[in-house]
Enzyme design. Structure first.
Site, PDB file in Angstrom:
ATOM      1  CD  GLU A   1      34.708  28.278  18.328  1.00  0.00           C
ATOM      2  OE1 GLU A   1      34.101  28.898  19.220  1.00  0.00           O
ATOM      3  OE2 GLU A   1      35.817  28.605  17.900  1.00  0.00           O
TER       4      GLU A   1
ATOM      5  CE  LYS B   1      26.266  16.443  10.015  1.00  0.00           C
ATOM      6  NZ  LYS B   1      24.858  16.954   9.976  1.00  0.00           N
TER       7      LYS B   1
ATOM      8  N   GLY C   1      28.653  18.535  21.738  1.00  0.00           N
ATOM      9  CA  GLY C   1      30.085  18.774  21.955  1.00  0.00           C
ATOM     10  C   GLY C   1      30.652  17.855  23.030  1.00  0.00           C
TER      11      GLY C   1
ATOM     12  CB  CYS D   1      26.819  30.435  19.400  1.00  0.00           C
ATOM     13  SG  CYS D   1      27.934  31.347  18.311  1.00  0.00           S
TER      14      CYS D   1
ATOM     15  N   GLY E   1      28.478  23.672  17.469  1.00  0.00           N
ATOM     16  CA  GLY E   1      27.107  23.220  17.695  1.00  0.00           C
ATOM     17  C   GLY E   1      26.767  23.269  19.169  1.00  0.00           C
ATOM     18  CB  SER E   2      24.035  21.753  21.045  1.00  0.00           C
ATOM     19  OG  SER E   2      24.251  20.402  20.709  1.00  0.00           O
ATOM     20  CB  THR E   3      26.890  22.643  25.531  1.00  0.00           C
ATOM     21  OG1 THR E   3      27.345  23.983  25.281  1.00  0.00           O
ATOM     22  CG2 THR E   3      27.635  22.074  26.713  1.00  0.00           C
TER      23      THR E   3
ATOM     24  CD  GLU F   1      22.744  28.270  22.832  1.00  0.00           C
ATOM     25  OE1 GLU F   1      22.884  27.032  22.791  1.00  0.00           O
ATOM     26  OE2 GLU F   1      23.481  29.059  22.226  1.00  0.00           O
TER      27      GLU F   1
HETATM   28  P1  NAP Z   1      23.762  20.546  17.171  1.00  0.00           P
HETATM   29  O1  NAP Z   1      22.493  19.852  17.283  1.00  0.00           O
HETATM   30  O2  NAP Z   1      24.815  20.273  18.189  1.00  0.00           O
HETATM   31  O3  NAP Z   1      24.319  20.218  15.717  1.00  0.00           O
HETATM   32  C1  NAP Z   1      25.530  20.739  15.206  1.00  0.00           C
HETATM   33  C2  NAP Z   1      26.022  19.820  14.115  1.00  0.00           C
HETATM   34  O4  NAP Z   1      26.380  18.563  14.677  1.00  0.00           O
HETATM   35  C3  NAP Z   1      24.982  19.509  13.046  1.00  0.00           C
HETATM   36  O5  NAP Z   1      25.642  19.348  11.809  1.00  0.00           O
HETATM   37  C4  NAP Z   1      24.429  18.201  13.542  1.00  0.00           C
HETATM   38  O6  NAP Z   1      23.768  17.442  12.570  1.00  0.00           O
HETATM   39  C5  NAP Z   1      25.661  17.516  14.053  1.00  0.00           C
HETATM   40  N1  NAP Z   1      25.427  16.464  15.040  1.00  0.00           N
HETATM   41  C6  NAP Z   1      24.295  16.151  15.719  1.00  0.00           C
HETATM   42  N2  NAP Z   1      24.520  15.116  16.558  1.00  0.00           N
HETATM   43  C7  NAP Z   1      25.826  14.766  16.412  1.00  0.00           C
HETATM   44  C8  NAP Z   1      26.667  13.778  17.009  1.00  0.00           C
HETATM   45  N3  NAP Z   1      26.222  12.938  17.952  1.00  0.00           N
HETATM   46  N4  NAP Z   1      27.964  13.713  16.628  1.00  0.00           N
HETATM   47  C9  NAP Z   1      28.457  14.572  15.694  1.00  0.00           C
HETATM   48  N5  NAP Z   1      27.704  15.510  15.098  1.00  0.00           N
HETATM   49  C10 NAP Z   1      26.412  15.612  15.446  1.00  0.00           C
HETATM   50  O7  NAP Z   1      23.598  22.110  17.150  1.00  0.00           O
HETATM   51  P2  NAP Z   1      22.599  22.925  16.232  1.00  0.00           P
HETATM   52  O8  NAP Z   1      21.252  22.798  16.804  1.00  0.00           O
HETATM   53  O9  NAP Z   1      22.815  22.589  14.797  1.00  0.00           O
HETATM   54  O10 NAP Z   1      23.159  24.392  16.433  1.00  0.00           O
HETATM   55  C11 NAP Z   1      22.829  25.168  17.516  1.00  0.00           C
HETATM   56  C12 NAP Z   1      23.927  25.165  18.551  1.00  0.00           C
HETATM   57  O11 NAP Z   1      25.171  25.542  17.965  1.00  0.00           O
HETATM   58  C13 NAP Z   1      23.663  26.160  19.634  1.00  0.00           C
HETATM   59  O12 NAP Z   1      23.899  25.594  20.876  1.00  0.00           O
HETATM   60  C14 NAP Z   1      24.691  27.262  19.349  1.00  0.00           C
HETATM   61  O13 NAP Z   1      25.024  28.016  20.454  1.00  0.00           O
HETATM   62  C15 NAP Z   1      25.822  26.497  18.796  1.00  0.00           C
HETATM   63  N6  NAP Z   1      26.692  27.371  18.000  1.00  0.00           N
HETATM   64  C16 NAP Z   1      27.915  27.713  18.521  1.00  0.00           C
HETATM   65  C17 NAP Z   1      28.766  28.564  17.832  1.00  0.00           C
HETATM   66  C18 NAP Z   1      30.089  28.954  18.395  1.00  0.00           C
HETATM   67  O14 NAP Z   1      30.912  29.473  17.646  1.00  0.00           O
HETATM   68  N7  NAP Z   1      30.339  28.745  19.667  1.00  0.00           N
HETATM   69  C19 NAP Z   1      28.366  29.057  16.582  1.00  0.00           C
HETATM   70  C20 NAP Z   1      27.120  28.697  16.081  1.00  0.00           C
HETATM   71  C21 NAP Z   1      26.302  27.839  16.817  1.00  0.00           C
HETATM   72  P3  NAP Z   1      22.166  17.670  12.396  1.00  0.00           P
HETATM   73  O15 NAP Z   1      22.033  18.981  11.727  1.00  0.00           O
HETATM   74  O16 NAP Z   1      21.681  16.582  11.569  1.00  0.00           O
HETATM   75  O17 NAP Z   1      21.589  17.643  13.768  1.00  0.00           O
END
Ligand code: NAP
Ligand code: MG
Length: 498
Positions: free
Chosen positions: A273, A199, A256, A307, A251-253, A404
């Site tokens: 992650e 996804k 997660g 991240c 994705g975001s904490t 963050e």
């Molecule tokens: P996000 O809002 O958590 O979204 C990540 C993914 O999850 C997207 O595909 C999102 O879809 C989907 N998603 C949203 N709500 C969900 C739910 N309730 N259940 C399952 N999936 C869901 O994060 P983001 O804004 O895309 O990315 C930024 C974050 O990612 C930052 O916090 C960053 O630090 C973290 N990140 C971490 C790493 C690592 O390796 N630790 C690497 C890269 C990024 P949508 O796109 O439609 O919202």
């Protein structure tokens, strides 16, 4: 950006850096964007069952690029069933060296289509072409090569254990490194004999879909990789699906934590992650020229949508004023603008929502009494942009010091002793990355033993390698991607018969 990393590149890279500006329109010609994209399920492009779609836009202009299918629960059901079918119909039982051949082929096709992937990544996501071309796409190919190499050697990856694939992997990725995050997830999953439902993030589906096309071109059996595009609900349906044997989420904490609750008690596997608030510690004996390049790279690479960004600078008191002065001068040299211009250092902010979030953080910091310094870079008239920004005068309790930002915004604090540096660096709920600059080897060892972070870089920052495990501690998640450790996350392990 003339970073420590690009300085160590080949003469060819240097030539690229200093070559003429190529008008974006020429680069654009090498990608073709369809008006509408379906889902990839069972080796076919399919319309979503409920027919929904949403737009993906170009962040550097706000222009509409294409309609992306909105997958719902019913599509996720079909994708999971297709992945299960492909797993049981033979992918899991395939001779490992044949599996390796498929993954090598994928790696080579990614190289063949690298320019196309890089340009599309920059158009849809907003990152500078120099980064997508020199970092994201080559690293993605490297990830497939590395894991193809493991596919027929898994017995050596975990000595003394018998290994087996887990089954169907539900993989959910963010928008900041769309191809690279897909590669980090898909390559080890496939190498270990699992099948995948991916996804992508809502704002950056195009390159994941191109990767889907490449998987078809590589002739992988239908259903080994399925892609269900959509928003958060699509991700939630995938994470909650009882037919998914492992959820791998980046994705975001906040999201997660939701997924951890969904998976808890089901016996299904999970790796997370998540976000970070990386401390970047500079001691007064550091090689300052390199440290300044490292600081710039750590926070302004990919507009700070990283991240593991070094987003909290901790400088030893004696050099703080001098270092900040130099850093401000260096920031004036950063070009903000057209992601397809090879001379761009800082591209477009990925979405309007993210731009608002960054703006709120910086305005909030100002109202909490912090001083804000921004580079004077001219910004394009259309699209989403944010100038490289420094925040000083922090106490440590401000929102911007704790949360963050995920943008080109660096907070700066000072410290006097090593112990104070460690205390300040660890004063966060996150634990993904940290960096240390000092000429003293013993101090590097002392610091790395105490910094609570999954990755600690010394006298460099943001170095990635497929062979090196990456991941967090504390609220930055658990599990590793890359290296031998990353393989274990995709394997069932049993003691080998004596
Ligand atoms: P996000 O809002 O958590 O979204 C990540 C993914 O999850 C997207 O595909 C999102 O879809 C989907 N998603 C949203 N709500 C969900 C739910 N309730 N259940 C399952 N999936 C869901 O994060 P983001 O804004 O895309 O990315 C930024 C974050 O990612 C930052 O916090 C960053 O630090 C973290 N990140 C971490 C790493 C690592 O390796 N630790 C690497 C890269 C990024 P949508 O796109 O439609 O919202
Ligand atoms: Mg987009």
């Amino acid at each position: 950006m003339t970073t420590a990393r690009s300085q160590t590149g080949t003469g060819e890279n240097l030539a690229e850096t200093f070559s003429e500006y190529v008008p974006s329109v020429e680069a654009r010609d090498i990608v073709s964007i369809k008006p509408r994209y379906g889902l990839l399920i069972g080796g076919e492009e399919r319309e979503p069952l409920q027919g929904g779609a949403f737009a993906t836009i170009e962040p550097s202009s706000g222009d509409h690029l294409a309609e992306i299918s909105e997958g719902t629960q019913a599509d996720v059901d079909e994708a999971v069933a297709a992945a299960r079918g492909a797993f049981e119909a033979g992918w899991r039982d395939l001779a490992p060296r044949v599996r390796a051949k498929y993954i090598f082929r994928l790696a080579r096709l990614i190289q063949d289509r690298a320019r196309e992937l890089a340009v599309l990544e920059s158009i849809d996501g907003g990152k500078p072409i120099r980064e997508s071309r020199d970092i994201d796409i080559p690293l993605s190919a490297a990830h497939f090569f590395y894991h193809a190499g493991w596919a027929d050697k898994l017995e050596y990856a975990v000595p003394g254990m018998r290994t087996a694939p887990l089954g169907v992997m539900g993989q959910i990725i963010p928008w900041n490194f769309p191809v690279l995050m897909a590669a980090w997830k898909m390559a080890p999953a496939l190498a270990c004999g699992n099948t995948v439902v991916l996804k992508p993030a809502e704002t950056t589906s195009l390159t994941a879909l191109l990767l889907g096309e490449i998987v078809q071109e590589a002739d992988l059996p239908p259903g080994v990789l399925n892609i269900v595009t959509g928003a958060g609900e699509t991700g939630a349906a995938l994470a909650a699906h009882p037919g998914v044997d492992k959820v791998a989420f980046t994705g975001s904490t906040a999201v997660g934590k939701k997924i951890a609750r969904q998976v808890a008690g089901t016996g299904r596997r999970l790796t997370l992650e998540l976000g970070g608030k990386g401390a970047h510690v500079v001691f007064d004996d550091a090689a300052l020229d390199q440290a300044i390049e490292g600081i710039v790279d750590a926070i302004f690479f990919n507009q700070g949508h990283v991240c593991c960004a070094g987003s909290r600078l901790l400088v030893q008191e004696g050099i703080a004023d001098h270092l900040l002065g130099r850093l401000k001068q260096r920031m004036e040299l950063l070009r903000v603008g057209d992601p397809l211009d090879k001379n761009t250092d800082v591209g477009a902010i990925n979405s309007h929502a993210q731009l608002q979030r960054i703006t709120e953080f910086v305005e909030g910091a100002e109202s909490e009494g912090c001083a804000i310094h921004q580079s004077g870079a001219p910004l394009p008239e259309r699209g989403f942009w944010f100038r490289p920004t420094l925040v000083t005068g922090l106490g440590g309790s401000e929102r911007i010091a704790r949360e963050e930002v995920f943008g080109p915004v660096l907070t700066v604090q000072t410290f006097r002793t090593e112990a104070e540096a460690v205390a300040k660096a660890n004063a966060t709920r996150y634990g993904l990355s940290a960096g240390v600059w000092t000429e003293k080897g013993s101090r590097i060892l002392w610091m790395t033993q105490r910094l609570k972070a999954g990755v600690v870089w010394a006298n460099t920052f943001n170095q990635f390698d497929a062979a090196s495990p990456f991941g967090g501690v504390r609220e930055s998640g658990f599990g590793r991607e890359g290296g031998r450790q990353g393989l274990e996350e995709y394997l069932q392990l049993e003691p080998a018969a004596k």
